[in-house]
Write a protein that holds these residues in place. Structure first.
Motif, PDB file in Angstrom:
ATOM      1  N   LYS A 121       0.835  -1.183   0.000  1.00  0.00           N
ATOM      2  CA  LYS A 121       0.000   0.000   0.000  1.00  0.00           C
ATOM      3  C   LYS A 121       0.880   1.248   0.000  1.00  0.00           C
ATOM      4  CE  LYS A 121      -3.875  -2.103   2.509  1.00  0.00           C
ATOM      5  NZ  LYS A 121      -4.717  -2.043   3.733  1.00  0.00           N
ATOM      6  N   PRO A 122       0.463   2.318  -0.692  1.00  0.00           N
ATOM      7  CA  PRO A 122       1.252   3.551  -0.683  1.00  0.00           C
ATOM      8  C   PRO A 122       1.501   4.024   0.750  1.00  0.00           C
ATOM      9  CG  PRO A 122      -0.459   3.677  -2.357  1.00  0.00           C
ATOM     10  CD  PRO A 122      -0.732   2.436  -1.562  1.00  0.00           C
ATOM     11  N   GLY A 123       2.731   4.360   1.037  1.00  0.00           N
ATOM     12  CA  GLY A 123       3.098   4.810   2.379  1.00  0.00           C
ATOM     13  C   GLY A 123       3.593   3.695   3.269  1.00  0.00           C
ATOM     14  N   GLU A 124       3.435   2.436   2.837  1.00  0.00           N
ATOM     15  CA  GLU A 124       3.889   1.301   3.640  1.00  0.00           C
ATOM     16  C   GLU A 124       5.059   0.579   2.972  1.00  0.00           C
ATOM     17  OE1 GLU A 124       0.621  -1.246   4.523  1.00  0.00           O
ATOM     18  OE2 GLU A 124      -0.592   0.344   5.451  1.00  0.00           O
ATOM     19  N   GLU A 125       5.779   1.269   2.065  1.00  0.00           N
ATOM     20  CA  GLU A 125       6.887   0.652   1.350  1.00  0.00           C
ATOM     21  C   GLU A 125       8.067   0.380   2.293  1.00  0.00           C
ATOM     22  OE1 GLU A 125       5.461   3.516   0.470  1.00  0.00           O
ATOM     23  OE2 GLU A 125       4.776   3.433  -1.626  1.00  0.00           O
TER      24      GLU A 125
END
Length: 333
Positions: free
Chosen positions: A46-50
């Motif tokens: 998910k975007p931001g959880e890389e």
């Protein structure tokens, strides 16, 4: 010097033991049960959880062993799981990042029951038959013989007068003979002006269990008004002021009416430029009408002068009549 790219871990889920969110580069095998990673099942976090792939060196997309299906680094000559050679293998397929591009789910209405579809088919068929019937009704004709019950004609000549006309235009389009010109600033159009950029991060699968982010930007524009000079002016022009007419009540045969005494006060003799108040003949218009009757029905047809002159009162005329009852006046010759 080009900026060094940062690599992030792709994710995958173990199909054997159900462990979720395993790292695509660090976990080539499930740390719980040892199952080999399936590169086709990798997905973006998910975007931001890389999660950044530490000290990662990109050497190319993985290749998949044709014997045990294990993904291997492009630098490996043999499968790290079963020892099979790299020869004949192909790079793994790349995964597209669709998480941010997926539209909101749209509720799809359930198809109507088959019996309702049957009614729709019947209605469409009936409408098609109705359209075909109307086309046939309005296009089909039958031959009949009509009698000329009445003939009439009318002619008219427009009388034009030179007069002052007030108008406005953009100042670069004002006529050369305009006078009394005044101007003011008005918005003429709009133009698109650069107003920064709209940017977003695009995530690209590298095929080796990692992905990179690339900043993609597109120009942004705003609308800006464009002003110009608007002119208001006067100009002398010919305008239709009245019409002289003639018709059947004046003569049985068509004649053009007399224009009478016109105020033909032209500047410069025969220059064609009229002084204010001068008059001239303008457009001409003529109509010719035959009233036809047959079997208690009457039709009125506007025809050409040649057709009108051909048929006198009481003459018989071959005529095509539509099934709806209307006459096909174009069939008169």
């Amino acid at each position: 010097m080009a900026e060094q790219e940062t690599y992030y871990e792709m994710l995958w889920d173990c199909p054997q033991c159900g462990t979720l969110g395993l790292l695509g580069d660090s976990h080539r095998h499930c740390p719980t049960c040892g199952t080999a990673q399936d590169p086709t099942k990798r997905y973006f976090p998910k975007p931001g959880e890389e999660v950044e792939a530490k000290n990662h060196q990109f050497v190319g997309a993985d290749w998949r062993c044709v014997y045990c299906n294990s993904p291997n680094s492009a630098a490996a000559a043999f499968c790290t799981n079963c020892g099979a050679g790299k020869d004949g293998t192909k790079p793994v397929a790349l995964v597209a990042d669709t998480a941010a591009a997926l539209p909101e789910p749209v509720a799809v209405p359930a198809p109507p029951p088959q019996r309702e579809l049957g009614w729709v088919r019947w209605v469409l068929a009936a409408l098609a038959l109705l359209v075909v019937g109307l086309i046939f009704l309005f296009s089909s004709t039958k031959e009949t013989t009509a009698t000329v019950a009445q003939r009439s004609w009318a002619r008219e000549i427009q009388i034009e007068q030179m007069g002052r006309v007030s108008d406005s235009a953009w100042c670069d389009s004002v006529p050369g003979d305009a006078y009394g010109v005044s101007r003011n600033r008005e918005q003429r159009s709009t133009r698109q002006v650069a107003d920064g950029q709209t940017c977003h991060d695009e995530r690209i699968d590298k095929g080796d269990g990692t992905f990179v982010k690339r900043r993609e930007c597109t120009p942004r524009y705003r609308s800006e008004p464009v002003y110009d000079d608007r002119c208001r002016y006067s100009v002398n022009r010919w305008r239709s002021v009245r019409a002289v007419k003639a018709g059947t009540q004046e003569s049985l045969m068509p004649v053009w009416p007399s224009a009478g005494n016109l105020n033909a006060n032209f500047l410069g003799g025969n220059s064609g430029v009229g002084a204010i108040g001068s008059e001239r003949q303008g457009a001409r218009r003529e109509t010719y009408v035959l009233v036809l009757s047959a079997n208690g029905k009457t039709w009125t047809c506007n025809v050409s002068e040649s057709v009108w002159s051909k048929y006198q009162d009481g003459a018989t005329v071959p005529l095509k009549v539509h099934l709806t009852g209307g006459a096909d006046c174009a069939s008169l010759q």
